[in-house]
Enzyme design. Structure first.
Site, PDB file in Angstrom:
ATOM      1  N   ASN A   1      -1.209  -9.287   4.845  1.00 43.80           N
ATOM      2  CA  ASN A   1      -1.024  -7.859   5.056  1.00 43.80           C
ATOM      3  C   ASN A   1      -0.714  -7.176   3.718  1.00 43.80           C
ATOM      4  O   ASN A   1      -0.611  -7.842   2.682  1.00 43.80           O
ATOM      5  CB  ASN A   1       0.112  -7.625   6.069  1.00 43.80           C
ATOM      6  CG  ASN A   1      -0.012  -6.288   6.776  1.00 43.80           C
ATOM      7  OD1 ASN A   1      -0.845  -5.438   6.434  1.00 43.80           O
ATOM      8  ND2 ASN A   1       0.831  -6.067   7.772  1.00 43.80           N
TER       9      ASN A   1
ATOM     10  N   HIS B   1      -5.867  -0.965  11.896  1.00 44.98           N
ATOM     11  CA  HIS B   1      -5.324  -1.498  10.645  1.00 44.98           C
ATOM     12  C   HIS B   1      -6.214  -2.628  10.152  1.00 44.98           C
ATOM     13  O   HIS B   1      -6.816  -3.353  10.950  1.00 44.98           O
ATOM     14  CB  HIS B   1      -3.907  -2.013  10.889  1.00 44.98           C
ATOM     15  CG  HIS B   1      -3.180  -2.435   9.654  1.00 44.98           C
ATOM     16  ND1 HIS B   1      -2.954  -1.601   8.593  1.00 44.98           N
ATOM     17  CD2 HIS B   1      -2.626  -3.636   9.306  1.00 44.98           C
ATOM     18  CE1 HIS B   1      -2.280  -2.240   7.652  1.00 44.98           C
ATOM     19  NE2 HIS B   1      -2.076  -3.483   8.053  1.00 44.98           N
TER      20      HIS B   1
ATOM     21  N   CYS C   1      -5.003   0.506   3.792  1.00 45.24           N
ATOM     22  CA  CYS C   1      -5.089  -0.912   4.139  1.00 45.24           C
ATOM     23  C   CYS C   1      -6.510  -1.433   4.013  1.00 45.24           C
ATOM     24  O   CYS C   1      -6.731  -2.596   3.657  1.00 45.24           O
ATOM     25  CB  CYS C   1      -4.562  -1.136   5.550  1.00 45.24           C
ATOM     26  SG  CYS C   1      -5.516  -0.288   6.836  1.00 45.24           S
TER      27      CYS C   1
ATOM     28  N   GLN D   1       0.812  -1.213   0.000  1.00 51.37           N
ATOM     29  CA  GLN D   1       0.000   0.000   0.000  1.00 51.37           C
ATOM     30  C   GLN D   1       0.848   1.267   0.000  1.00 51.37           C
ATOM     31  O   GLN D   1       0.350   2.349  -0.295  1.00 51.37           O
ATOM     32  CB  GLN D   1      -0.924   0.008   1.220  1.00 51.37           C
ATOM     33  CG  GLN D   1      -0.197   0.201   2.550  1.00 51.37           C
ATOM     34  CD  GLN D   1      -1.117   0.081   3.746  1.00 51.37           C
ATOM     35  OE1 GLN D   1      -1.634  -1.001   4.032  1.00 51.37           O
ATOM     36  NE2 GLN D   1      -1.327   1.184   4.455  1.00 51.37           N
TER      37      GLN D   1
END
Length: 365
Positions: free
Chosen positions: A329, A308, A171, A165
């Site tokens: 992630n 997050h 995110c 990102q």
């Protein structure tokens, strides 16, 4: 003349005695040597320059470079201290991710950031962003639904490669995209990398690179019936003008709706993940998370304050007695275990490890 020789001899002895007295303290108390494991400032600066080259880092002025060096050195000391404690306490060493013991850490691209800077730049769940006026229904799944002991959607080819990102707090869009990609593969057999940028540009319920919600991103895609591919609407790492034509018509993956997993229920979350990847919110406000490299991450983190978004792409309940979630992630494959983190499963508090059970969502077709 005869008496001068003894006198010279005595003076020589006195000189030697005085010299020995002067040298004695230095001999008895030699200066402390720097431990072999402690590097000099010169060595550390050389290592910093190598780290800068690896990650193509540059700074606007010498003062900024010096500031970043000092932060990097503090983080390097933290990593070294953490590894030493892990080696002593676990007995298995800090370099054995295959053992799935407690987590360990290592230097990565975030080495020149303190924890506050890291959280501000590289997370993205914005609790102040507008929530959906009509939130999705909480949809409990039957406890008798299919639920194997281990699920890993990566092994089924339903997970695209790790993305990055960048310094855009997006995110939330990446987590939503991963969930859509997984569902599309499961339903059609085709793995398509979908566009995060269309969500960053067009989701009015979020704030682009200032943060947002995975549920508003899923709602946007569902309201339009699908989403463009990454190839047709590539990621730029900055909020731009919404390409309405691609938002409305140029779809590479179809979505008709989305649903919410009952909150604070890891059993329900497991039932959902057994069907498809699921978005979750977690807290990442710790250096241990910033420099996570592998193993099961047990904290520190908060179960009530999340910041997050990641995507749960699997879990396991019988690997060496450990239970863990597999989370994808969006910080590149340089972070974590090739871009993934393992979080404890079925903890005693209802919110789950780092709050992962507080607000899970998944798309539907």
């Amino acid at each position: 003349m005869a008496s001068s020789k003894p006198s010279s001899y005595v003076m020589l002895l006195l000189s030697i005695t005085l010299l020995l007295q002067v040298l004695a303290p230095a001999t008895a108390n030699p200066p402390e040597k720097r431990p072999s494991c402690e590097k000099s400032d010169r060595e550390m600066r050389f290592m910093f320059s190598q780290w800068m080259s690896k990650y193509a880092k540059s700074y606007s002025c010498p003062e900024e470079k010096e500031k970043r060096y000092q932060v990097w050195r503090t983080n390097t000391d933290f990593i070294g201290g953490f590894r030493s404690q892990t080696d002593l306490s676990s007995g298995v060493g800090a370099f054995a991710p295959q053992t799935f013991t407690d987590s360990f850490v290592g230097m990565n691209r975030f080495g020149d950031l303190n924890i506050d800077e890291f959280v501000q730049q590289f997370t993205g769940f914005n609790a102040t962003a507008a929530f959906q006026a009509h939130p999705p229904p909480i949809t409990p799944l039957s406890p008798h639904s299919w639920r194997p002991c281990c699920v890993d959607w990566r092994s089924s080819g339903a997970v695209t490669g790790i993305k990055n990102q960048g310094a855009c707090a997006s995110c939330w869009a990446f987590a939503a995209a991963a969930a859509i990609e997984g569902l599309h593969k499961i339903k059609t057999g085709e793995l398509v990398s979908v566009s995060e940028q269309v969500m960053v540009d067009c989701d009015t319920g979020s704030f682009g690179c200032a943060g947002g919600h995975s549920d508003t991103a899923l709602s946007l895609v569902a309201s339009r019936g699908g989403v463009a591919s990454e190839e047709k609407y590539p990621y730029t790492g900055a909020k731009g003008a919404c390409d309405v034509g691609k938002l409305l018509f140029d779809h590479s993956a179809s979505v008709s709706g989305f649903a919410a997993v009952p909150p604070n229920d890891e059993g329900q979350l497991a039932l959902a993940v057994a069907r498809q990847p699921v978005t979750v919110y977690i807290d990442v406000s710790a250096q241990e998370f910033q420099f996570y490299k592998g193993g099961i991450y047990r904290g520190p983190c908060s179960s009530s304050r999340v910041n997050h978004a990641v995507t749960i792409v699997g879990y396991c309940e019988n690997f060496g007695g450990e239970k863990y979630w597999i989370a994808k992630n969006s910080w590149s494959n340089d972070w974590g275990d090739q871009g993934y983190i393992y979080l404890p499963k079925d903890v005693w508090w209802p919110q789950g490890a780092c709050g992962l059970a507080t607000s899970p969502f998944y798309p539907t077709v």
